[in-house]
Structure formats: structure tokens, C-alpha cells
Motif scaffolding. Structure first.
Motif, short mmCIF file in Angstrom:
data_model
loop_
_atom_site.label_atom_id
_atom_site.label_comp_id
_atom_site.label_asym_id
_atom_site.label_seq_id
_atom_site.Cartn_x
_atom_site.Cartn_y
_atom_site.Cartn_z
N MET A 121 23.25 27.64 55.25
CA MET A 121 24.64 27.18 55.30
C MET A 121 25.11 26.80 53.89
SD MET A 121 26.26 24.20 57.71
CE MET A 121 28.01 23.93 57.76
N GLN A 122 26.29 27.29 53.52
CA GLN A 122 26.77 27.04 52.17
C GLN A 122 27.22 25.59 51.99
OE1 GLN A 122 29.84 29.91 51.18
NE2 GLN A 122 28.35 31.02 49.94
N THR A 123 26.94 25.06 50.82
CA THR A 123 27.39 23.72 50.46
C THR A 123 28.76 23.81 49.77
OG1 THR A 123 26.37 23.79 48.28
CG2 THR A 123 25.00 23.02 50.12
N ILE A 124 29.38 22.66 49.56
CA ILE A 124 30.63 22.62 48.80
C ILE A 124 30.41 23.17 47.39
CG2 ILE A 124 32.25 21.02 47.69
CD1 ILE A 124 32.21 19.40 50.31
N ALA A 125 29.28 22.84 46.80
CA ALA A 125 28.96 23.36 45.46
C ALA A 125 28.88 24.88 45.47
CB ALA A 125 27.66 22.75 44.95
N ASP A 126 28.26 25.45 46.51
CA ASP A 126 28.17 26.91 46.64
C ASP A 126 29.56 27.53 46.75
OD1 ASP A 126 25.36 26.85 46.66
OD2 ASP A 126 25.27 26.67 48.84
N ARG A 127 30.40 26.92 47.57
CA ARG A 127 31.75 27.45 47.78
C ARG A 127 32.59 27.38 46.51
NH1 ARG A 127 32.38 23.98 53.24
NH2 ARG A 127 31.20 25.32 54.67
N LEU A 128 32.39 26.32 45.74
CA LEU A 128 33.10 26.23 44.47
C LEU A 128 32.66 27.33 43.52
CD1 LEU A 128 33.21 22.38 43.81
CD2 LEU A 128 35.19 23.93 43.79
N ILE A 188 43.16 25.93 46.53
CA ILE A 188 42.17 26.38 47.51
C ILE A 188 41.65 25.19 48.30
CG2 ILE A 188 40.03 27.67 47.86
CD1 ILE A 188 42.26 29.30 46.57
N GLY A 189 41.71 25.27 49.63
CA GLY A 189 41.25 24.18 50.47
C GLY A 189 40.09 24.58 51.37
N THR A 190 40.39 25.33 52.42
CA THR A 190 39.38 25.67 53.43
C THR A 190 38.19 26.40 52.84
OG1 THR A 190 41.13 25.80 55.10
CG2 THR A 190 39.04 26.86 55.62
N ALA A 191 38.43 27.29 51.89
CA ALA A 191 37.33 28.07 51.31
C ALA A 191 36.35 27.19 50.54
CB ALA A 191 37.88 29.16 50.40
N ILE A 192 36.76 25.97 50.21
CA ILE A 192 35.87 25.03 49.51
C ILE A 192 35.33 23.97 50.46
CG2 ILE A 192 35.75 23.23 47.74
CD1 ILE A 192 37.88 24.83 46.19
N PHE A 193 36.22 23.39 51.25
CA PHE A 193 35.84 22.22 52.06
C PHE A 193 35.60 22.54 53.54
CE2 PHE A 193 38.34 20.28 48.57
CZ PHE A 193 37.37 19.45 48.07
N GLY A 194 35.89 23.77 53.97
CA GLY A 194 35.76 24.09 55.39
C GLY A 194 37.06 23.79 56.12
N ALA A 195 37.02 24.02 57.44
CA ALA A 195 38.22 23.88 58.25
C ALA A 195 38.81 22.48 58.15
CB ALA A 195 37.91 24.21 59.71
N ARG A 196 40.11 22.43 58.16
CA ARG A 196 40.85 21.18 58.02
C ARG A 196 40.76 20.34 59.30
NH1 ARG A 196 46.87 22.67 57.10
NH2 ARG A 196 45.78 23.83 55.48
N GLN A 197 40.71 19.03 59.12
CA GLN A 197 40.75 18.11 60.26
C GLN A 197 42.18 17.99 60.76
OE1 GLN A 197 37.86 16.74 61.47
NE2 GLN A 197 36.87 17.99 59.91
N GLN A 198 42.33 17.86 62.07
CA GLN A 198 43.65 17.70 62.65
C GLN A 198 44.18 16.30 62.41
OE1 GLN A 198 45.54 20.12 64.14
NE2 GLN A 198 43.90 21.51 63.47
N GLN A 199 45.47 16.22 62.05
CA GLN A 199 46.11 14.92 61.86
C GLN A 199 46.68 14.42 63.18
OE1 GLN A 199 46.73 13.16 58.50
NE2 GLN A 199 44.81 14.31 58.50
N ASN A 200 46.50 13.13 63.44
CA ASN A 200 47.05 12.56 64.67
C ASN A 200 48.56 12.30 64.50
OD1 ASN A 200 44.53 12.50 65.95
ND2 ASN A 200 44.00 10.54 64.97
#
Length: 231
Positions: free
Chosen positions: A1-8, A219-231
């Protein structure tokens, strides 16, 4: 599984490849990691991997992160979301950049509320070049007047233009939009010495944007993964 460092690493390599394909100078495009809805721990991991530019869409969330991470003094914080007039003070007091200037009232309030002890707030004018009703930003015809107003505000430093081109369009339409943005940016940069930033391009259109002169990609998702939903 890729880390944030890998995605960067992957994101930076894709940027470098796009720069090379466009025959542009190396290091001519900066990467803004869009950290909205992501925890401080993720930002810290990106920071450890060498990332220094972070973008936030939600004002209070961004301010909370800035305050929590104030010991990391070389982070450059960008507000990239819409700003209501009753929120300008907290933005002016905490962020380094605002990329989403879409009316003179907001620019004036940010200028007036920027603390004297801080450097001028770097700003970009947000363009809605395709006049989409769901997006913020000014139309191109309004750009010259807003540029002239902003450059006369001493607590602001006009750095360039930002845009979110329409998604799911034909390649021809995409290229026409990007070419128009590049032309508008070049016109402003020729008039204003401080202008050096064309903030265009996200995960889906980053390479095309770089081919048309983008100097900053978000760039967001490609680095940090799927976004959390806002309430």
C-alpha cells in the motif's frame, strides 16, 4: 500500500514529466498539496516527505491546522476556497496566500485586516472563464479593472490567476480554455511585476495545464487519498 511519501514522489515525477514534455524549465511548476478534510497527522507525513505548500478550502479547518502546526514555520498556507465577507479577518490573520479573490469587496477587507506585522498577503484572482453557475470567479471582462484595484492595495501582493476549468469536456474545448487562461495570465504578468503564478490543473488535467503554462498545480486525492465527507 502506497504511503503519502510514495504518492508525493509519484506526483512530483508526473509534474517533471509534463514539464519536460512541454519543453519548459525544470522546477517551473510548484505542487500545492490540497489537505482539506485531512487530519493534521497526514500533513505532518507530507511535511516529513518534503512538501511545504498546503491548500485548504474550509476556513476554520484551515486555521485550526495552521495553529496546530505553527511550529513548522516554513509551511506556506493557501486558502483556495470561497471566502465570505464575515470571514476575511481570520483569513487575513493566518494564511500566506488567498487564491480565490472573486470580488473587490473581499480584496479590500483582506487588505484592511491584514496585520501590520505580517508581510503582504499573496493573492490570486479566481477566473470563471467558462461562466459556470456552480463555480466562483470573475469573468474575463472584469479582470483588468480588478487587477488595477488590487495593485493599489498595499497589504496585498497580486501574484496571479487561479481557475478551475470545466471537467468532462472535449479535448478541443479543454485546450481552448487553457489557452485562453494562459493568454489572460500573460497579459497580466506583462503589466504587473509581482505576477508569477498561474494556478491551474488538478489530478485529472494537470499535464494539459502544464502544457499551457500553469506554474502551480493543486493535488489532493492523489496524495492524501479519498476526501472525508463534511457534515
Amino acid at each position: 500500500m502506497q504511503t503519502i511519501a510514495d504518492r508525493l514522489i509519484n506526483a512530483r515525477q508526473e509534474i517533471d514529466n509534463a514539464i519536460a514534455s512541454a519543453n519548459r524549465n525544470p522546477h517551473s511548476v510548484r505542487l500545492l498539496a490540497v489537505s482539506k478534510t485531512k487530519p493534521v497527522s497526514d500533513i505532518e507525513l507530507a511535511y516529513e516527505a518534503g512538501q511545504r505548500l498546503f491548500g485548504e478550502n474550509y476556513i476554520q479547518e484551515g486555521v485550526d491546522k495552521i495553529q496546530t502546526l505553527e511550529h513548522l514555520s516554513d509551511i506556506e498556507w493557501h486558502m483556495i476556497g470561497p471566502i465570505q465577507s464575515n470571514k476575511t479577518k481570520i483569513v487575513a490573520e493566518h494564511f500566506d496566500w488567498v487564491q480565490s479573490i472573486d470580488r473587490l469587496k473581499i480584496a479590500r477587507r483582506l487588505n484592511d485586516q491584514r496585520p501590520e506585522g505580517m508581510p503582504p498577503l499573496n493573492v490570486c484572482i479566481q477566473l470563471n472563464i467558462e461562466q459556470e453557475t456552480t463555480k466562483s470567479g470573475i469573468i474575463p471582462g472584469e479582470l483588468p479593472a480588478l487587477v488595477q484595484e488590487i495593485i493599489n492595495l498595499p497589504r496585498l501582493c497580486l501574484r496571479g490567476l487561479m481557475a478551475i476549468p470545466a471537467a468532462d469536456v472535449t479535448p478541443q474545448a479543454q485546450h481552448q480554455t487553457l489557452a485562453a487562461l494562459q493568454s489572460l495570465y500573460n497579459d497580466v504578468a506583462a503589466q504587473v511585476d509581482t505576477v508569477d503564478t498561474l494556478s491551474v490543473g488538478m489530478s485529472g488535467d494537470m499535464c494539459e495545464a502544464i502544457a499551457y503554462g500553469s506554474t502551480m498545480v493543486r493535488i489532493g486525492t492523489a496524495i492524501f487519498g479519498a476526501r472525508q465527507q463534511q457534515n
